[in-house]
Design a protein around this motif. Structure first.
Motif, PDB file in Angstrom:
ATOM      1  N   ASP A   1     -13.314  34.635  35.225  1.00  0.00           N
ATOM      2  CA  ASP A   1     -14.316  35.474  34.401  1.00  0.00           C
ATOM      3  C   ASP A   1     -13.924  36.815  33.892  1.00  0.00           C
ATOM      4  O   ASP A   1     -14.549  37.672  34.152  1.00  0.00           O
ATOM      5  CB  ASP A   1     -15.451  35.888  35.451  1.00  0.00           C
ATOM      6  CG  ASP A   1     -16.391  34.501  35.848  1.00  0.00           C
ATOM      7  OD1 ASP A   1     -16.425  33.681  34.964  1.00  0.00           O
ATOM      8  OD2 ASP A   1     -16.997  34.486  36.532  1.00  0.00           O
TER       9      ASP A   1
ATOM     10  N   THR B   1     -13.205  39.568  31.046  1.00  0.00           N
ATOM     11  CA  THR B   1     -13.918  39.917  30.103  1.00  0.00           C
ATOM     12  C   THR B   1     -12.880  39.645  28.618  1.00  0.00           C
ATOM     13  O   THR B   1     -11.803  39.435  28.750  1.00  0.00           O
ATOM     14  CB  THR B   1     -13.954  41.492  30.155  1.00  0.00           C
ATOM     15  OG1 THR B   1     -15.001  41.759  29.135  1.00  0.00           O
ATOM     16  CG2 THR B   1     -12.854  42.453  30.049  1.00  0.00           C
TER      17      THR B   1
ATOM     18  N   LEU C   1     -16.397  42.725  22.198  1.00  0.00           N
ATOM     19  CA  LEU C   1     -17.376  43.733  22.782  1.00  0.00           C
ATOM     20  C   LEU C   1     -17.831  44.677  21.934  1.00  0.00           C
ATOM     21  O   LEU C   1     -19.302  44.868  21.607  1.00  0.00           O
ATOM     22  CB  LEU C   1     -16.654  44.404  24.003  1.00  0.00           C
ATOM     23  CG  LEU C   1     -16.403  43.421  25.315  1.00  0.00           C
ATOM     24  CD1 LEU C   1     -15.641  44.353  26.065  1.00  0.00           C
ATOM     25  CD2 LEU C   1     -17.504  42.693  25.714  1.00  0.00           C
TER      26      LEU C   1
ATOM     27  N   GLY D   1     -23.245  49.135  28.658  1.00  0.00           N
ATOM     28  CA  GLY D   1     -23.180  48.220  29.744  1.00  0.00           C
ATOM     29  C   GLY D   1     -22.937  46.684  29.120  1.00  0.00           C
ATOM     30  O   GLY D   1     -23.277  45.761  29.544  1.00  0.00           O
TER      31      GLY D   1
ATOM     32  N   ARG E   1     -21.111  43.462  28.563  1.00  0.00           N
ATOM     33  CA  ARG E   1     -20.263  42.508  29.167  1.00  0.00           C
ATOM     34  C   ARG E   1     -20.409  41.086  28.562  1.00  0.00           C
ATOM     35  O   ARG E   1     -21.371  40.496  28.187  1.00  0.00           O
ATOM     36  CB  ARG E   1     -20.811  42.373  30.713  1.00  0.00           C
ATOM     37  CG  ARG E   1     -20.524  43.699  31.507  1.00  0.00           C
ATOM     38  CD  ARG E   1     -20.920  43.475  33.085  1.00  0.00           C
ATOM     39  NE  ARG E   1     -22.267  43.032  33.112  1.00  0.00           N
ATOM     40  CZ  ARG E   1     -23.044  43.114  34.240  1.00  0.00           C
ATOM     41  NH1 ARG E   1     -22.150  42.740  35.441  1.00  0.00           N
ATOM     42  NH2 ARG E   1     -24.287  42.511  34.264  1.00  0.00           N
TER      43      ARG E   1
ATOM     44  N   ARG F   1     -18.069  37.207  28.708  1.00  0.00           N
ATOM     45  CA  ARG F   1     -17.171  36.369  29.303  1.00  0.00           C
ATOM     46  C   ARG F   1     -17.138  34.871  28.650  1.00  0.00           C
ATOM     47  O   ARG F   1     -18.196  34.528  28.291  1.00  0.00           O
ATOM     48  CB  ARG F   1     -17.178  36.402  30.842  1.00  0.00           C
ATOM     49  CG  ARG F   1     -18.702  35.805  31.434  1.00  0.00           C
ATOM     50  CD  ARG F   1     -18.598  35.915  32.821  1.00  0.00           C
ATOM     51  NE  ARG F   1     -19.974  35.737  33.108  1.00  0.00           N
ATOM     52  CZ  ARG F   1     -20.446  34.620  33.898  1.00  0.00           C
ATOM     53  NH1 ARG F   1     -19.661  33.645  33.815  1.00  0.00           N
ATOM     54  NH2 ARG F   1     -21.685  34.503  34.019  1.00  0.00           N
TER      55      ARG F   1
ATOM     56  N   ASP G   1     -24.086  39.818  28.654  1.00  0.00           N
ATOM     57  CA  ASP G   1     -25.054  40.491  29.355  1.00  0.00           C
ATOM     58  C   ASP G   1     -24.784  41.994  28.762  1.00  0.00           C
ATOM     59  O   ASP G   1     -23.821  42.555  28.599  1.00  0.00           O
ATOM     60  CB  ASP G   1     -24.852  40.585  30.685  1.00  0.00           C
ATOM     61  CG  ASP G   1     -25.084  39.356  31.410  1.00  0.00           C
ATOM     62  OD1 ASP G   1     -26.059  38.768  31.430  1.00  0.00           O
ATOM     63  OD2 ASP G   1     -24.053  38.797  31.802  1.00  0.00           O
TER      64      ASP G   1
END
Length: 293
Positions: free
Chosen positions: A221, A223, A229, A247, A249, A251, A260
């Protein structure tokens, strides 16, 4: 965001399955062809290359099962889907490629120790050339297919074909050099077959190692890259009334990108309006990045 299986995923699976079945048939034919050429032409390199093609059949089967498992929709035990089955297949393919490289090193070393009494026949040289052309064609086809459908397993399979190209190239150079030595009266050149095989086997091992390293990050998992991102944050900010994004995230799970993120909105919005705004952010991400889930 939930992982779902749609028409595009079904098309991707069917196209990949069809390509892999063709790969299995071609590799079986090549294995028998090169095995016969190696035996009749007395070429140790071509016999080893034939075993390499036979191992490719196993690689294709592993990738095929990986695609099949990754296609399964999310369930109670796997709420994020089965996308990492492709990554696991990539890891196995990498290990198999490394194992093939190790076998070729051992085979070449044994050939050097036992000595070579004569140059291989012309049939082996022709077989090596045919194998090189066919494998390069398969590499290019599977690479484009893997990139098109964002499939780690298919891309790994493509790199396995490229390792075959190197193996056939080593056989071509070694057999050609050995035959040249026979024509010129230099028996010492007979050893070029084994030496070239050992050099390329090392390159094959490094190729497999790279695949294993890439799959390791995804299986744990890890990133995504910063560029991905930043793009996710930018797409979220495109939605009106989104004030900030933090925040973030993301994967990877096979062909899917699981995201997320938290967004900041105008404090005057009601709870219902904020909920609708979150849905609009999700829809924008799904529209602009089809691999996002």
């Amino acid at each position: 965001m939930n992982v779902t299986v749609d028409g595009a995923a079904l098309k991707r699976y069917r196209r990949g399955r069809k390509a892999l079945i063709y790969n299995i048939i071609i590799n079986l034919a090549l294995a028998f062809f090169k095995g016969a050429a190696g035996y009749l032409a007395r070429s140790q390199a071509m016999i080893a290359d034939a075993f390499h093609s036979g191992g490719d059949v196993l690689v294709n089967i592993v990738v095929l099962f990986g695609l099949r498992s990754a296609y399964k929709p999310a369930d109670r035990c796997h709420p994020y889907g089965h996308g990492k089955a492709e990554t696991l297949a990539q890891n196995i393919v990498g290990l198999l490629i490394m194992g093939t490289g190790g076998y070729l090193i051992l085979s070449s070393a044994l050939s050097l120790r036992e000595g070579v009494a004569e140059a291989p026949g012309l049939f082996a040289l022709i077989a090596a050339l045919v194998s090189l052309v066919v494998k390069e064609g398969l590499f290019r086809y599977m690479w484009k297919l893997g990139q098109k459908y964002n499939s780690r397993a298919i891309v790994a399979n493509a790199w396995d074909h490229r390792s075959d190209v190197l193996s056939s190239l080593a056989a071509l150079i070694g057999i050609g050099g050995a035959r040249l030595g026979g024509y010129l009266g230099y028996p010492s050149l007979y050893y070029l077959d084994s030496v070239a095989g050992m050099v390329v086997a090392v390159l094959i091992i490094f190729m497999g190692l790279r695949l294993v390293r890439e799959s390791k990050d995804e299986l744990m998992d890890g990133t995504c890259d910063e560029g991905t991102l930043e793009e996710i944050a930018r797409l979220a900010l495109e939605v009106p009334h989104v004030k900030e994004v933090y925040g973030v995230r993301a994967r990877r799970s096979g062909p899917c990108l699981l995201v997320d993120l938290e967004i900041g909105v105008d404090g005057t919005l009601s709870i219902e309006e904020g909920h609708d705004l979150a849905h609009r952010v999700e829809e924008n991400l799904l529209q602009k990045r089809e691999e996002v889930h």
